[in-house]
Write a protein that holds these residues in place. Structure first.
Motif, PDB file in Angstrom:
ATOM      1  N   ASN A  62      -2.238   0.906   5.545  1.00 30.31           N
ATOM      2  CA  ASN A  62      -3.241   1.802   5.831  1.00 30.31           C
ATOM      3  C   ASN A  62      -3.981   1.593   6.690  1.00 30.31           C
ATOM      4  O   ASN A  62      -4.159   0.716   7.114  1.00 30.31           O
ATOM      5  CB  ASN A  62      -4.579   2.097   5.002  1.00 30.31           C
ATOM      6  N   TYR A  63      -4.031   2.415   8.009  1.00 28.74           N
ATOM      7  CA  TYR A  63      -4.364   1.757   9.368  1.00 28.74           C
ATOM      8  C   TYR A  63      -5.864   1.833  10.112  1.00 28.74           C
ATOM      9  O   TYR A  63      -6.663   1.126  10.552  1.00 28.74           O
ATOM     10  CB  TYR A  63      -3.423   2.724  10.179  1.00 28.74           C
TER      11      TYR A  63
ATOM     12  N   SER B 299       4.299   0.734   4.333  1.00 26.44           N
ATOM     13  CA  SER B 299       3.467   1.712   4.196  1.00 26.44           C
ATOM     14  C   SER B 299       1.855   0.828   4.323  1.00 26.44           C
ATOM     15  O   SER B 299       1.395  -0.434   3.960  1.00 26.44           O
ATOM     16  CB  SER B 299       2.764   2.786   3.434  1.00 26.44           C
TER      17      SER B 299
ATOM     18  N   ASP C  98     -10.061   4.836   7.833  1.00 32.09           N
ATOM     19  CA  ASP C  98     -10.147   5.203   6.781  1.00 32.09           C
ATOM     20  C   ASP C  98      -9.805   6.612   6.642  1.00 32.09           C
ATOM     21  O   ASP C  98      -9.582   7.782   5.734  1.00 32.09           O
ATOM     22  CB  ASP C  98     -11.751   5.758   6.559  1.00 32.09           C
TER      23      ASP C  98
ATOM     24  N   ASN D 157       1.954   4.596  -1.092  1.00 30.41           N
ATOM     25  CA  ASN D 157       1.383   5.386  -1.659  1.00 30.41           C
ATOM     26  C   ASN D 157       2.058   6.985  -1.620  1.00 30.41           C
ATOM     27  O   ASN D 157       2.881   7.003  -0.562  1.00 30.41           O
ATOM     28  CB  ASN D 157      -0.528   6.126  -0.705  1.00 30.41           C
TER      29      ASN D 157
ATOM     30  N   ARG E  54      -4.269  10.367   5.561  1.00 35.03           N
ATOM     31  CA  ARG E  54      -3.932   9.573   4.597  1.00 35.03           C
ATOM     32  C   ARG E  54      -4.636  10.898   3.409  1.00 35.03           C
ATOM     33  O   ARG E  54      -4.423  10.944   2.611  1.00 35.03           O
ATOM     34  CB  ARG E  54      -5.112   9.126   4.694  1.00 35.03           C
TER      35      ARG E  54
ATOM     36  N   ALA F 120      -3.234   7.376   8.203  1.00 34.04           N
ATOM     37  CA  ALA F 120      -1.959   5.292   7.022  1.00 34.04           C
ATOM     38  C   ALA F 120      -0.296   5.293   7.751  1.00 34.04           C
ATOM     39  O   ALA F 120      -0.153   6.378   9.166  1.00 34.04           O
ATOM     40  CB  ALA F 120      -1.293   6.052   5.781  1.00 34.04           C
TER      41      ALA F 120
ATOM     42  N   GLU G  54       0.768  -0.988  -0.185  1.00 36.10           N
ATOM     43  CA  GLU G  54      -0.276  -0.204  -0.313  1.00 36.10           C
ATOM     44  C   GLU G  54       0.578   0.785   0.060  1.00 36.10           C
ATOM     45  O   GLU G  54       0.626   2.124   0.556  1.00 36.10           O
ATOM     46  CB  GLU G  54      -1.269  -0.320   0.885  1.00 36.10           C
TER      47      GLU G  54
END
Length: 304
Positions: A91-92, A89, A94, A64, A133, A97, A62
């Motif tokens: 995403n933790y 990385s 919504d 970005n 994010r 990150a 992930e």
């Protein structure tokens, strides 16, 4: 005649009402079934197994780069200073990150204690980051000094490999799981170690609930050819059925192995020889309210 028509009309009305009620009931049952299926799909079962062996560890993909550029700007560092190939990385949630960021500082001086003089070299640093994010703003950050190293040192550290799925410490608390390998750049000294860490974000602070637990370890030596002796440790990790201070206990399975190989040497009367031994152990780690505390065990099971 009118009476007959009236009775027929009443019967048809009653039948139509019954049919409508039946259809209505069927629709309600279908809706309830769909609702039940939706609710069950939203409630993911608690996953006890973290990994059975290191080969099962699947990395997060992930990364970005656009977000990473914003993060660099917010950290006030050059984007070119980031080692992309050694940064990972996930995403933790919504809005958040997590990054394990590796940066390099060129021509950094270090003190050589034996010579008491400075030397220039590339210095690699590792930082943990929780960021927004959307704009890359920093929520929490922390350097890991244990993973800083110069490029000409004997022991080096790999990229930190983040597990592609978050690990849940209970039904609601997610943690980022990753390991980093330390290894010796030598054909004679055989050493490598994978250290496993679990991080959570709590009140905008990074909590290392499990820090650098050795999940794989290799120690030994070689003549650089076909003769060597190696002791290895491979572990598996899962959650137990019991909780301590709100988090499930961690169950560690340990598989030790010892391999010895001697190449043939006809001139000295030495025949080719190999030997393999194995041993299994287990350990339980309990959360003490701050971390899964453990005592590092560096005892060899086979090597003298």
């Amino acid at each position: 005649m009118k009476k007959t028509l009236l009775i027929s009309s009443v019967l048809m009305f009653l039948l139509s009402c019954g049919k409508s009620e039946k259809i209505k009931n069927e629709i309600e049952l279908q809706n309830q079934d769909l609702l039940s299926q939706t609710e069950s799909s939203l409630k993911k079962p608690f996953k006890k197994l973290i990994f059975k062996k290191l080969e099962d560890f699947q990395d997060s993909e992930e990364l970005n780069l656009d977000l990473l550029s914003k993060v660099a700007s917010n950290l006030k560092i050059k984007y070119s200073a980031i080692k992309i190939g050694e940064t990972s990385s996930i995403n933790y949630d919504d809005k958040t990150a997590f990054f394990v960021l590796t940066t390099v500082e060129h021509n950094k001086k270090k003190v050589i204690k034996s010579a008491d003089e400075d030397e220039l070299g590339d210095y690699f640093q590792r930082k943990y980051l929780f960021v927004n994010r959307e704009d890359g703003s920093i929520i929490a950050e922390e350097f890991d000094n244990n993973l800083g190293y110069y490029d000409n040192e004997a022991i080096r550290f790999s990229k930190s490999h983040i597990l592609k799925d978050l690990v849940y410490l209970n039904e609601t608390t997610p943690a980022v799981a990753f390991y980093t390998e330390a290894s010796a750049s030598s054909r004679i000294v055989l050493y490598s170690e994978q250290k496993f860490t679990l991080l959570t974000l709590n009140n905008n602070e990074i909590n290392k609930v499990l820090y650098e637990y050795p999940i794989s370890l290799t120690n030994g030596d070689s003549n650089g050819s076909g003769t060597f002796q190696i002791e290895s440790l491979e572990t598996g990790m899962s959650f137990g059925d019991q909780k301590t201070n709100g988090y499930y206990d961690l169950i560690i399975t340990k598989n030790f192995s010892y391999e010895e190989a001697i190449e043939s040497d006809p001139e000295n009367g030495i025949e080719e020889h190999s030997n393999l031994q194995t041993k299994k152990e287990a350990e339980k780690l309990k959360f003490n309210g701050r971390e899964y505390a453990f005592h590092r065990d560096d005892r060899h099971r086979f090597l003298e």
